[in-house]
Design an enzyme around this catalytic site. Structure first.
Site, mmCIF file in Angstrom:
data_model
loop_
_atom_site.group_PDB
_atom_site.id
_atom_site.type_symbol
_atom_site.label_atom_id
_atom_site.label_comp_id
_atom_site.label_asym_id
_atom_site.label_seq_id
_atom_site.Cartn_x
_atom_site.Cartn_y
_atom_site.Cartn_z
ATOM 1 N N ASP A 191 41.070 39.730 45.541
ATOM 2 C CA ASP A 191 41.414 39.200 44.233
ATOM 3 C C ASP A 191 42.404 38.527 44.051
ATOM 4 O O ASP A 191 43.418 38.556 43.325
ATOM 5 C CB ASP A 191 41.815 40.696 43.191
ATOM 6 C CG ASP A 191 41.597 40.464 41.822
ATOM 7 O OD1 ASP A 191 41.258 39.431 41.616
ATOM 8 O OD2 ASP A 191 42.333 41.317 41.203
ATOM 9 N N SER A 245 48.322 40.425 34.858
ATOM 10 C CA SER A 245 47.509 40.398 36.210
ATOM 11 C C SER A 245 47.780 38.837 36.656
ATOM 12 O O SER A 245 48.154 37.690 35.868
ATOM 13 C CB SER A 245 46.033 40.039 35.971
ATOM 14 O OG SER A 245 45.567 41.388 35.420
ATOM 15 N N HIS A 259 40.486 37.389 39.459
ATOM 16 C CA HIS A 259 39.714 37.511 37.953
ATOM 17 C C HIS A 259 40.357 36.865 37.014
ATOM 18 O O HIS A 259 39.828 36.996 35.893
ATOM 19 C CB HIS A 259 39.809 39.136 37.792
ATOM 20 C CG HIS A 259 40.925 39.667 37.444
ATOM 21 N ND1 HIS A 259 41.818 40.361 38.484
ATOM 22 C CD2 HIS A 259 41.732 39.765 36.390
ATOM 23 C CE1 HIS A 259 42.841 41.018 37.809
ATOM 24 N NE2 HIS A 259 43.069 40.515 36.526
#
Length: 354
Positions: free
Chosen positions: A191, A298, A161
């Site tokens: 992911d 992230s 992402h």
């Protein structure tokens, strides 16, 4: 009682005589084989009684026997060394392809110098050079995330992402150098994404640990670039294991995050966090931690106290409708186990865009 009979012409029982001659004179190789008397290893060593054999046992003359102990030992050592060397090379080749990933077989590999072992500062000093800031731009906007260097020539693991839909990717290393990167492969079901720096060499690759050895309560360190603050270090513990975390695989959600929609949307325990995850989702088993994670963490690293990467930070809770004034960590963060990453590397390197 069993009786023995001897007919005329039969030879005399040579047992006693042969035993006496053996003690007093050298063995003649032309003599017939000795009688059926054969001491056991126990008798030879400590005098324990031994039963007599009922049939003669042929023995080779002493002059024909050759010592085999050293030769056999050397052969065994050579075989073992070859097995260990071949197995190690095969394991590294299977994991890394043509490049070298610093990978440990367990979480006990000590990356941190012994003088600083077990300290947050020691972990930060040892691992920070392997963590980068990623800036991805697309027509929908831009996003900031983090990544982990896994090869010295610039392969970097991050979240899907962070880079999905990006038209350009810029990476800044811990020492401030900026590189252009290309997306090699993505796996939205986990992911995960793999990017590669252009014209990079001599980078410090992180050591990938073994997430199967992680336990609840273990101390951990997180390193990333929350809100663009490069090289931010936080610490905490592993709060839980094998949490079912559901994240979006919809590019529209990724664009929403790029436009500044707070933390990455995800579901846990039947609830949605940081926005709507959309209709296309995937679920994976995650490591839960209370180490402070914020937007921008992230793709960064979750690290054990020996300096091994045990997870890739991927989701964190932010207050609903968060803005710059109230966004922040509340001790609810999740990381993709590093064993999941290692098992996915071959697919990512192949250029898969799933």
């Amino acid at each position: 009682m069993t009786e023995s009979f001897r007919r005329s012409g039969d030879y005399e029982n040579p047992y006693q005589g042969a035993q006496q001659q053996h003690a007093s004179s050298p063995v003649n190789p032309e003599w017939p084989p000795p009688p059926a008397y054969r001491p056991s290893a126990e008798q030879a060593g400590d005098g324990a009684p031994t039963a007599l054999l009922t049939e003669p046992v042929a023995q080779q003359p002493r002059s024909r026997r050759r010592p085999r102990g050293p030769v056999a030992l050397l052969a065994a050592v050579a075989i073992v060394a070859a097995a260990i060397g071949g197995g190690t090379a095969y394991g590294i080749q299977e994991l890394t392809g043509s490049d070298t990933v610093a990978a440990s077989s367990s979480t006990s590999t000590n990356v941190v110098p012994s003088s600083q072992k077990g300290t947050v500062s020691g972990v930060a000093k040892a691992v920070s050079p392997s963590i980068v800031e990623i800036n991805a731009a697309s027509n929908a906007g831009s996003s900031t995330g983090s990544g982990v260097i896994i090869t010295s020539d610039g392969e970097i693991v991050t979240n899907n992402h962070v880079v999905a839909g990006a038209s350009s990717v810029k990476v800044t290393t811990n020492d401030g150098k900026e590189y252009t990167a290309e997306v090699v492969g993505t796996d939205s079901s986990k992911d995960l994404a793999l990017i590669k720096l252009q014209n990079a060499s001599g980078l410090q690759a992180a050591t990938l640990g073994d997430s199967s050895g992680v336990q609840v309560g273990d101390e951990v360190v997180a390193i990333g670039s929350p809100e663009g603050l490069t090289g931010t270090v936080t610490s905490g513990i592993v709060s839980a294991l094998a949490r079912d975390v559901t994240v979006s695989t919809d590019e529209g959600q990724q664009q929403q995050q790029q436009q500044g929609g707070g933390g990455w949307p995800f579901e846990f325990g039947g609830q949605e966090f940081n926005g709507d995850t959309g209709s296309s989702t995937t679920t994976y088993k995650a490591i839960q931690t209370d180490a402070s994670l914020n937007p921008g963490n992230s793709g960064g690293a979750l690290i054990d106290m020996n300096g091994n990467i045990i997870g890739i930070n991927s989701a964190m809770y932010s207050a609903a409708g968060s803005s710059s004034s109230n966004a922040g960590s509340v001790g609810l963060g999740f990381a993709i186990p590093i064993n999941t990453v290692k098992s996915d590397l071959a697919k990512l390197r192949s250029g898969s865009q799933s």
